[in-house]
Each structure stands twice: as structure tokens, then as C-alpha cells.
Design a protein around this motif. Structure first.
Motif, PDB file in Angstrom:
ATOM      1  N   ARG A  95       8.076  -6.559 -43.275  1.00  0.00           N
ATOM      2  CA  ARG A  95       8.900  -7.094 -42.179  1.00  0.00           C
ATOM      3  C   ARG A  95      10.384  -6.905 -42.428  1.00  0.00           C
ATOM      4  NH1 ARG A  95       5.275 -12.397 -41.599  1.00  0.00           N
ATOM      5  NH2 ARG A  95       3.584 -11.436 -40.437  1.00  0.00           N
ATOM      6  N   ARG A  96      10.693  -5.776 -43.083  1.00  0.00           N
ATOM      7  CA  ARG A  96      12.104  -5.441 -43.279  1.00  0.00           C
ATOM      8  C   ARG A  96      12.265  -3.939 -43.457  1.00  0.00           C
ATOM      9  NH1 ARG A  96      14.733  -6.850 -49.001  1.00  0.00           N
ATOM     10  NH2 ARG A  96      15.510  -4.742 -48.814  1.00  0.00           N
ATOM     11  N   PHE A  97      13.447  -3.469 -43.039  1.00  0.00           N
ATOM     12  CA  PHE A  97      13.787  -2.063 -43.227  1.00  0.00           C
ATOM     13  C   PHE A  97      15.178  -1.992 -43.811  1.00  0.00           C
ATOM     14  CE2 PHE A  97      15.878   1.839 -42.061  1.00  0.00           C
ATOM     15  CZ  PHE A  97      14.962   2.759 -42.508  1.00  0.00           C
ATOM     16  N   VAL A 127      20.125  -4.227 -43.977  1.00  0.00           N
ATOM     17  CA  VAL A 127      18.716  -4.609 -43.987  1.00  0.00           C
ATOM     18  C   VAL A 127      18.385  -5.243 -42.638  1.00  0.00           C
ATOM     19  CG1 VAL A 127      16.974  -6.086 -45.052  1.00  0.00           C
ATOM     20  CG2 VAL A 127      18.670  -4.935 -46.476  1.00  0.00           C
ATOM     21  N   ARG A 128      17.376  -4.694 -41.991  1.00  0.00           N
ATOM     22  CA  ARG A 128      16.937  -5.207 -40.695  1.00  0.00           C
ATOM     23  C   ARG A 128      15.594  -5.911 -40.896  1.00  0.00           C
ATOM     24  NH1 ARG A 128      20.175  -2.817 -36.850  1.00  0.00           N
ATOM     25  NH2 ARG A 128      21.306  -0.999 -37.614  1.00  0.00           N
ATOM     26  N   THR A 129      15.473  -7.082 -40.309  1.00  0.00           N
ATOM     27  CA  THR A 129      14.267  -7.879 -40.482  1.00  0.00           C
ATOM     28  C   THR A 129      13.703  -8.271 -39.117  1.00  0.00           C
ATOM     29  OG1 THR A 129      15.561  -9.920 -40.594  1.00  0.00           O
ATOM     30  CG2 THR A 129      15.059  -8.840 -42.686  1.00  0.00           C
ATOM     31  N   GLY A 130      12.519  -8.858 -39.157  1.00  0.00           N
ATOM     32  CA  GLY A 130      11.923  -9.388 -37.943  1.00  0.00           C
ATOM     33  C   GLY A 130      11.607  -8.334 -36.901  1.00  0.00           C
ATOM     34  N   LEU A 131      12.030  -8.613 -35.656  1.00  0.00           N
ATOM     35  CA  LEU A 131      11.729  -7.714 -34.543  1.00  0.00           C
ATOM     36  C   LEU A 131      12.381  -6.349 -34.709  1.00  0.00           C
ATOM     37  CD1 LEU A 131      11.934 -10.169 -31.502  1.00  0.00           C
ATOM     38  CD2 LEU A 131       9.896  -9.312 -32.686  1.00  0.00           C
ATOM     39  N   ASP A 132      13.573  -6.311 -35.296  1.00  0.00           N
ATOM     40  CA  ASP A 132      14.226  -5.021 -35.537  1.00  0.00           C
ATOM     41  C   ASP A 132      13.380  -4.157 -36.464  1.00  0.00           C
ATOM     42  OD1 ASP A 132      16.371  -5.610 -33.920  1.00  0.00           O
ATOM     43  OD2 ASP A 132      17.706  -6.163 -35.575  1.00  0.00           O
ATOM     44  N   ALA A 133      12.871  -4.760 -37.528  1.00  0.00           N
ATOM     45  CA  ALA A 133      12.032  -4.013 -38.470  1.00  0.00           C
ATOM     46  C   ALA A 133      10.737  -3.574 -37.801  1.00  0.00           C
ATOM     47  CB  ALA A 133      11.734  -4.863 -39.699  1.00  0.00           C
ATOM     48  N   ARG A 134      10.164  -4.444 -36.983  1.00  0.00           N
ATOM     49  CA  ARG A 134       8.936  -4.085 -36.276  1.00  0.00           C
ATOM     50  C   ARG A 134       9.170  -2.900 -35.342  1.00  0.00           C
ATOM     51  NH1 ARG A 134       7.186  -7.570 -31.513  1.00  0.00           N
ATOM     52  NH2 ARG A 134       8.780  -6.195 -30.678  1.00  0.00           N
ATOM     53  N   ASP A 135      10.302  -2.914 -34.650  1.00  0.00           N
ATOM     54  CA  ASP A 135      10.628  -1.808 -33.742  1.00  0.00           C
ATOM     55  C   ASP A 135      10.794  -0.497 -34.508  1.00  0.00           C
ATOM     56  OD1 ASP A 135      10.537  -3.605 -31.664  1.00  0.00           O
ATOM     57  OD2 ASP A 135      12.714  -3.777 -31.457  1.00  0.00           O
ATOM     58  N   ILE A 136      11.442  -0.554 -35.662  1.00  0.00           N
ATOM     59  CA  ILE A 136      11.605   0.647 -36.495  1.00  0.00           C
ATOM     60  C   ILE A 136      10.240   1.141 -36.960  1.00  0.00           C
ATOM     61  CG2 ILE A 136      12.492   1.479 -38.713  1.00  0.00           C
ATOM     62  CD1 ILE A 136      14.931  -0.406 -38.190  1.00  0.00           C
ATOM     63  N   ALA A 137       9.365   0.218 -37.362  1.00  0.00           N
ATOM     64  CA  ALA A 137       8.016   0.602 -37.791  1.00  0.00           C
ATOM     65  C   ALA A 137       7.248   1.260 -36.644  1.00  0.00           C
ATOM     66  CB  ALA A 137       7.255  -0.614 -38.308  1.00  0.00           C
TER      67      ALA A 137
END
Length: 86
Positions: A30-32, A45-55
Motif C-alpha cells: 500500500r505504498r509506492f 512516497v505515495r500511500t493509500g489510494l494513490d499507491a493503489r492507482d499506481i498499482a
């Protein structure tokens, strides 16, 4: 030649698989960038919804690249065999 066609296609498929692997790491952590990832420069470092969107984006890129790479390997191999009569 057939070998070159396979090399190009399979290396593209390999890049796609790498994107899928990275997407899975981002989704699980849950992080990028994911923990332990090496970066070239300081990266926010992007977490949460931002990380999900990147994934999700990485998953799409990975699937498209892997499928197109596999299709290219097959098609170029067929064309090389047809052209060279091997």
C-alpha cells in the motif's frame, strides 16, 4: 530469423511480467515505491489510494506489454518461418 523474433517478443513479455510483479508489491505494501525498492533520486512516497492507482496503472501496463510481447514473438516467428521456409 526465428530466434531474433522470439528474443524480441519474450523480452517484451518479461518487461510486462516485471510490471505485474511491481504492481503486486505496491498493492500489498500500500505504498509506492514499495519498501526496499531502489530509487534513482528522492521520490515522494505515495500511500493509500494513490499507491493503489499506481498499482492499477502498472497492472494494465504489465498485462498489455506481456500479451503484446507474447503475441509478437508468435507472429514474428510465424512470419520468419513462412519467409525463410524453415
Amino acid at each position: 530469423s526465428v530466434g531474433m523474433a522470439w528474443m524480441v517478443g519474450l523480452s517484451s513479455a518479461g518487461i510486462g511480467i516485471w510490471f505485474l510483479w511491481l504492481a503486486q508489491r505496491v498493492r500489498r505494501s500500500r505504498r509506492f515505491p514499495p519498501p526496499g525498492a531502489r530509487v534513482i533520486r528522492d521520490t515522494k512516497v505515495r500511500t493509500g489510494l494513490d499507491a493503489r492507482d499506481i498499482a492499477t496503472i502498472f497492472t494494465v501496463i504489465g498485462l498489455v506489454t506481456a500479451l503484446l510481447g507474447a503475441a509478437a514473438a508468435w507472429l514474428l516467428g510465424v512470419l520468419a518461418v513462412a519467409h525463410l521456409g524453415q
